[in-house]
Enzyme design. Sequence first.
Site, short mmCIF file in Angstrom:
data_model
loop_
_atom_site.label_atom_id
_atom_site.label_comp_id
_atom_site.label_asym_id
_atom_site.label_seq_id
_atom_site.Cartn_x
_atom_site.Cartn_y
_atom_site.Cartn_z
N GLN A 137 -13.67 -32.91 -64.51
CA GLN A 137 -13.61 -33.92 -65.44
C GLN A 137 -14.36 -35.32 -63.87
O GLN A 137 -14.92 -36.48 -64.41
CB GLN A 137 -12.70 -34.81 -64.09
CG GLN A 137 -10.86 -33.99 -65.34
CD GLN A 137 -10.33 -32.25 -64.38
OE1 GLN A 137 -10.90 -32.03 -63.73
NE2 GLN A 137 -9.50 -32.17 -64.03
N ASP A 175 -1.82 -37.04 -57.28
CA ASP A 175 -1.04 -37.09 -58.23
C ASP A 175 0.70 -37.11 -57.58
O ASP A 175 1.84 -37.86 -58.90
CB ASP A 175 -1.07 -35.97 -59.06
CG ASP A 175 -1.91 -35.52 -59.70
OD1 ASP A 175 -3.06 -35.77 -59.42
OD2 ASP A 175 -1.90 -36.26 -60.99
O1 MRU Z 1 -5.70 -32.63 -64.43
P1 MRU Z 1 -5.86 -34.28 -64.39
O2 MRU Z 1 -6.70 -34.24 -64.97
O3 MRU Z 1 -5.13 -35.13 -64.65
O4 MRU Z 1 -5.77 -34.61 -62.98
C1 MRU Z 1 -6.40 -35.79 -62.24
C2 MRU Z 1 -6.52 -36.12 -60.60
O5 MRU Z 1 -5.76 -35.08 -60.30
C3 MRU Z 1 -6.64 -37.19 -60.60
O6 MRU Z 1 -7.29 -37.49 -59.12
C4 MRU Z 1 -5.12 -38.27 -60.70
O7 MRU Z 1 -4.43 -38.21 -61.35
C5 MRU Z 1 -4.73 -39.18 -60.44
S1 MRU Z 1 -5.59 -40.31 -61.36
C6 MRU Z 1 -5.73 -42.61 -60.91
#
Ligand code: MRU
Length: 357
Positions: free
Chosen positions: A205, A246
């Site tokens: 990501q 999260d």
């Molecule tokens: O697995 P993902 O891509 O959904 O993980 C995203 C993250 O860990 C982000 O840092 C988190 O959701 C915060 S988004 C503002």
Amino acid sequence: MNILDYETVALLDDKDAIQIIDQTLLPGTTKLIELRTAKEIWDAIYILQVRGAPAIGVTAGFGIYLLMKHSKAKDYDAFMAELAEHKAYLDSSRPTAVNLSWALNRMEQHVREYTADGAKFELKAVIEEMRAESERIKAEDIDVCRRIGENGLTLVKKGDGILTHCNAGQLATCKYGTATAPIYLGQERGYNFRVFADETRPLLQGARLTAFELQSAGVDVTLICDNMSASVMQKGWVNAVFVGCDRVAANGDTANKIGTSVVATVAARYGVPFYVCAPTSTIDINTATGSDINIEQRKPQEVTSMWYKEPMAPEGVKVYNPAFDVTDHELIAGIVTEDGILRPPYTESIKKLFEKK
Ligand code: MRU
């Protein structure tokens, strides 16, 4: 058109659809897709076509509205039973980001309050209220991220080096992002930050999304592998770390993308302040500590073969692939929310914040 000109999540009410950017195809291809059925919404969240805690919450809000839009329920109880079924299904798509259940609960609660627990049930009006509430969740997300940006910006100065992990950017929200919000506001105001983006194995990501959106915005961004954060901090190139999250537990422990706790540990070693940027909707006072957070486990192929022409690990090797880890509250210098910056001891500052709300 720039990636930041697209909406991460949009409700196409006339088409009974949610429109998202298929984030699995970025940065090479920018493709908008439409989700209609419960299975399409569930799959899009599970395979990370839409991802990031706030964006998942907004998608779930639109999703539950669309799934109830053509309900034929004859009375309040039948309506609520149908809603509960869709809610449980959508909620099962990913376990760690609390914004998913937060948005679904908020939608359900809104129906309860609007109908005075069924005393004033009128199907058409309830559905219209659900649409309005889901749009409010999205509008609030934009406002909240901007306020997180303003608060975060007070923690850094012009020319600073900032490191971030995963993507807590615009693509994870409806605008600004959380961890990137201070960066975007700083960019508008001539702060000239130098940003280091961890690539973020295994789903990249950081490389595919954060580096892409920051570069598109003209931010000075340098992509590094996950094992390079110590190297850039040792050199003194990083003045602050901003990450998203999260779920924040009541004691300030936070779950975020796998590898975040490594960055926090390295930052502590080199005296770099580590900040978690989180809307208050990501704080879960019903979860006491980080060890109570359900950490999503994902498929081995994401580690062994997904990004390669041929597998990069011996066939059948055991793989451990947790999607998130928990950063101990002791490593966190501040939790940047839309309502201000929470400081340790978090049990008290979080409690105080929720007492005010
Ligand atoms: O697995 P993902 O891509 O959904 O993980 C995203 C993250 O860990 C982000 O840092 C988190 O959701 C915060 S988004 C503002």
